[in-house]
Design a protein around this motif. Structure first.
Motif, mmCIF file in Angstrom:
data_model
loop_
_atom_site.group_PDB
_atom_site.id
_atom_site.type_symbol
_atom_site.label_atom_id
_atom_site.label_comp_id
_atom_site.label_asym_id
_atom_site.label_seq_id
_atom_site.Cartn_x
_atom_site.Cartn_y
_atom_site.Cartn_z
ATOM 1 N N ALA A 1 0.792 -1.229 0.000
ATOM 2 C CA ALA A 1 0.000 0.000 0.000
ATOM 3 C C ALA A 1 0.824 1.279 0.000
ATOM 4 O O ALA A 1 0.524 2.219 -0.736
ATOM 5 C CB ALA A 1 -0.955 -0.019 1.188
ATOM 6 N N ASP A 2 1.847 1.365 0.852
ATOM 7 C CA ASP A 2 2.648 2.588 0.926
ATOM 8 C C ASP A 2 4.120 2.321 0.637
ATOM 9 O O ASP A 2 4.972 3.121 0.998
ATOM 10 C CB ASP A 2 2.477 3.276 2.272
ATOM 11 N N SER A 3 4.420 1.209 -0.019
ATOM 12 C CA SER A 3 5.815 0.845 -0.273
ATOM 13 C C SER A 3 6.551 1.862 -1.124
ATOM 14 O O SER A 3 7.782 1.958 -1.069
ATOM 15 C CB SER A 3 5.884 -0.532 -0.952
ATOM 16 N N ALA A 4 5.813 2.630 -1.921
ATOM 17 C CA ALA A 4 6.452 3.603 -2.808
ATOM 18 C C ALA A 4 7.281 4.618 -2.035
ATOM 19 O O ALA A 4 8.291 5.122 -2.547
ATOM 20 C CB ALA A 4 5.403 4.320 -3.653
ATOM 21 N N VAL A 5 6.881 4.925 -0.799
ATOM 22 C CA VAL A 5 7.614 5.922 -0.008
ATOM 23 C C VAL A 5 9.047 5.452 0.245
ATOM 24 O O VAL A 5 10.013 6.152 -0.087
ATOM 25 C CB VAL A 5 6.884 6.189 1.330
ATOM 26 N N LEU A 6 9.204 4.298 0.819
ATOM 27 C CA LEU A 6 10.541 3.802 1.143
ATOM 28 C C LEU A 6 11.332 3.468 -0.116
ATOM 29 O O LEU A 6 12.543 3.723 -0.187
ATOM 30 C CB LEU A 6 10.415 2.571 2.042
ATOM 31 N N LEU A 7 10.681 2.913 -1.119
ATOM 32 C CA LEU A 7 11.366 2.611 -2.378
ATOM 33 C C LEU A 7 11.894 3.889 -3.030
ATOM 34 O O LEU A 7 13.015 3.917 -3.559
ATOM 35 C CB LEU A 7 10.409 1.893 -3.329
ATOM 36 N N VAL B 1 9.217 -0.038 -10.336
ATOM 37 C CA VAL B 1 10.576 -0.337 -10.816
ATOM 38 C C VAL B 1 10.934 0.570 -11.977
ATOM 39 O O VAL B 1 12.030 1.147 -12.033
ATOM 40 C CB VAL B 1 10.695 -1.823 -11.203
ATOM 41 N N ARG B 2 9.998 0.716 -12.917
ATOM 42 C CA ARG B 2 10.254 1.589 -14.077
ATOM 43 C C ARG B 2 10.359 3.052 -13.657
ATOM 44 O O ARG B 2 11.287 3.763 -14.066
ATOM 45 C CB ARG B 2 9.133 1.436 -15.111
ATOM 46 N N LEU B 3 9.412 3.501 -12.852
ATOM 47 C CA LEU B 3 9.359 4.909 -12.468
ATOM 48 C C LEU B 3 10.568 5.342 -11.666
ATOM 49 O O LEU B 3 11.134 6.423 -11.890
ATOM 50 C CB LEU B 3 8.082 5.162 -11.657
ATOM 51 N N LEU B 4 11.003 4.505 -10.722
ATOM 52 C CA LEU B 4 12.084 4.876 -9.809
ATOM 53 C C LEU B 4 13.463 4.484 -10.321
ATOM 54 O O LEU B 4 14.465 4.862 -9.731
ATOM 55 C CB LEU B 4 11.834 4.237 -8.441
ATOM 56 N N GLY B 5 13.513 3.731 -11.410
ATOM 57 C CA GLY B 5 14.807 3.334 -11.963
ATOM 58 C C GLY B 5 15.548 2.333 -11.117
ATOM 59 O O GLY B 5 16.789 2.288 -11.134
ATOM 60 N N LEU B 6 14.825 1.508 -10.379
ATOM 61 C CA LEU B 6 15.458 0.483 -9.546
ATOM 62 C C LEU B 6 16.095 -0.572 -10.436
ATOM 63 O O LEU B 6 15.450 -1.096 -11.357
ATOM 64 C CB LEU B 6 14.420 -0.160 -8.625
ATOM 65 N N LEU C 1 3.763 10.806 -0.536
ATOM 66 C CA LEU C 1 3.280 10.321 -1.837
ATOM 67 C C LEU C 1 2.828 11.474 -2.723
ATOM 68 O O LEU C 1 3.138 11.511 -3.925
ATOM 69 C CB LEU C 1 2.126 9.331 -1.618
ATOM 70 N N ASP C 2 2.116 12.435 -2.131
ATOM 71 C CA ASP C 2 1.637 13.588 -2.897
ATOM 72 C C ASP C 2 2.789 14.487 -3.331
ATOM 73 O O ASP C 2 2.840 14.943 -4.486
ATOM 74 C CB ASP C 2 0.639 14.397 -2.066
ATOM 75 N N LEU C 3 3.714 14.734 -2.411
ATOM 76 C CA LEU C 3 4.832 15.627 -2.703
ATOM 77 C C LEU C 3 5.648 15.134 -3.890
ATOM 78 O O LEU C 3 6.096 15.929 -4.725
ATOM 79 C CB LEU C 3 5.729 15.747 -1.465
ATOM 80 N N HIS C 4 5.832 13.827 -3.972
ATOM 81 C CA HIS C 4 6.666 13.263 -5.031
ATOM 82 C C HIS C 4 5.853 12.651 -6.166
ATOM 83 O O HIS C 4 6.414 11.972 -7.043
ATOM 84 C CB HIS C 4 7.621 12.238 -4.433
ATOM 85 N N ALA C 5 4.542 12.918 -6.155
ATOM 86 C CA ALA C 5 3.641 12.448 -7.216
ATOM 87 C C ALA C 5 3.816 10.952 -7.481
ATOM 88 O O ALA C 5 3.910 10.509 -8.632
ATOM 89 C CB ALA C 5 3.861 13.252 -8.491
ATOM 90 N N LEU C 6 3.861 10.176 -6.402
ATOM 91 C CA LEU C 6 4.055 8.741 -6.526
ATOM 92 C C LEU C 6 2.715 8.038 -6.715
ATOM 93 O O LEU C 6 1.718 8.403 -6.085
ATOM 94 C CB LEU C 6 4.754 8.195 -5.277
ATOM 95 N N PRO C 7 2.670 7.032 -7.566
ATOM 96 C CA PRO C 7 1.406 6.329 -7.811
ATOM 97 C C PRO C 7 0.986 5.501 -6.605
ATOM 98 O O PRO C 7 1.808 5.066 -5.808
ATOM 99 C CB PRO C 7 1.730 5.432 -9.011
#
Length: 244
Positions: free
Chosen positions: A51-57, A89-94, A185-191
């Motif tokens: 649910a909120d993994s995008a923050v730490l990633l 993975v695509r968005l963050l370039g992991l 999430l909002d600040l960094h426009a993360l999905p």
């Protein structure tokens, strides 16, 4: 602090002292310290792409997108979770996301029909999550988790650093609440994970995850009615050498 100080993590008292020392450090700085200085080349992030993994990633990608990210694919995950993983993975370039799965031998011997979750959810988690992760983190001196204190009563006292035998667990978002996660999430426009809009604030395997009702803990939908609150990866020392 030098990397030699990491040996202080041999017991939880020392880990608590170090956690207190860095309590005022923000999560991003704590990750930079851990990845670049304390454990260079010897640390991994374990992510459910939930649910909120995008923050730490996102934070880890800002430090080093080549940091190993371990993703346990149990074979029972929501399609939305797999799609979310690929999107992030695509968005963050992991560049080093490692999907690990339960062994075919364990599945054949212990869960040939794929219904172990209904009769023995602990056993199902052991072969589908705990054992694959234990094998995957062998050789690492530290790993990063996304756990937070607000998620459930069992996590209310979660420290920044934990001793796990000779290995270190780091919980950089331990003190964050739901509003801080949303702001990031909002600040960094993360999905967002698409299941969040369907009242799934904590997302695991399909058979053992249900929507959360208003007023419930964020993890109330996990293993509902089974007297179980954790999959097992945080309940002891992960070791590939043990009969987990």
């Amino acid at each position: 602090m030098s990397a030699h100080d990491v040996t202080l993590f041999g017991d939880q008292v020392a880990a608590s002292r170090l956690g207190a020392r860095f309590a005022a450090m923000d999560a991003g700085a704590l990750l930079r310290l851990s990845i670049r200085d304390l454990f260079p080349g010897r640390i991994a992030l374990v992510s459910s792409f939930g649910a909120d993994s995008a923050v730490l990633l996102h934070m880890v990608a800002q430090v080093d997108p080549a940091t190993p990210v371990i993703f346990v694919d149990t074979g029972f995950l929501f399609p939305e979770t797999l799609d979310y993983r690929d999107e992030l993975v695509r968005l963050l370039g992991l560049t080093d996301v490692r999907a690990v799965q339960p062994s075919e031998e364990d599945l054949a011997a212990l869960d040939p029909e794929g219904f172990l979750w209904s009769s023995d959810p602990d056993g199902c988690c052991e072969i589908r999550k705990v054992k694959p992760l234990a094998n995957a983190i062998e050789g690492y001196d530290a790993w990063i988790t996304g756990r937070k204190r607000f998620q459930s009563g069992t996590r209310a006292a979660l420290p920044l650093f934990e001793a796990e035998g000779e290995r270190v667990k780091i919980n950089p978002l331990a003190g964050w609440d739901a509003s801080e996660l949303l702001r990031y999430l909002d600040l960094h426009a993360l999905p967002r994970h698409r299941m969040v809009a369907k009242n799934y604030p904590s997302i695991g395997c399909i058979p053992c995850t249900s929507p959360v009702k208003p007023g419930e803990d964020a993890r109330a939908g996990r293993w509902r009615g089974k007297g179980k609150t954790e999959c097992g990866i945080h309940l002891g020392i992960l070791s590939a050498g043990q009969d987990i």
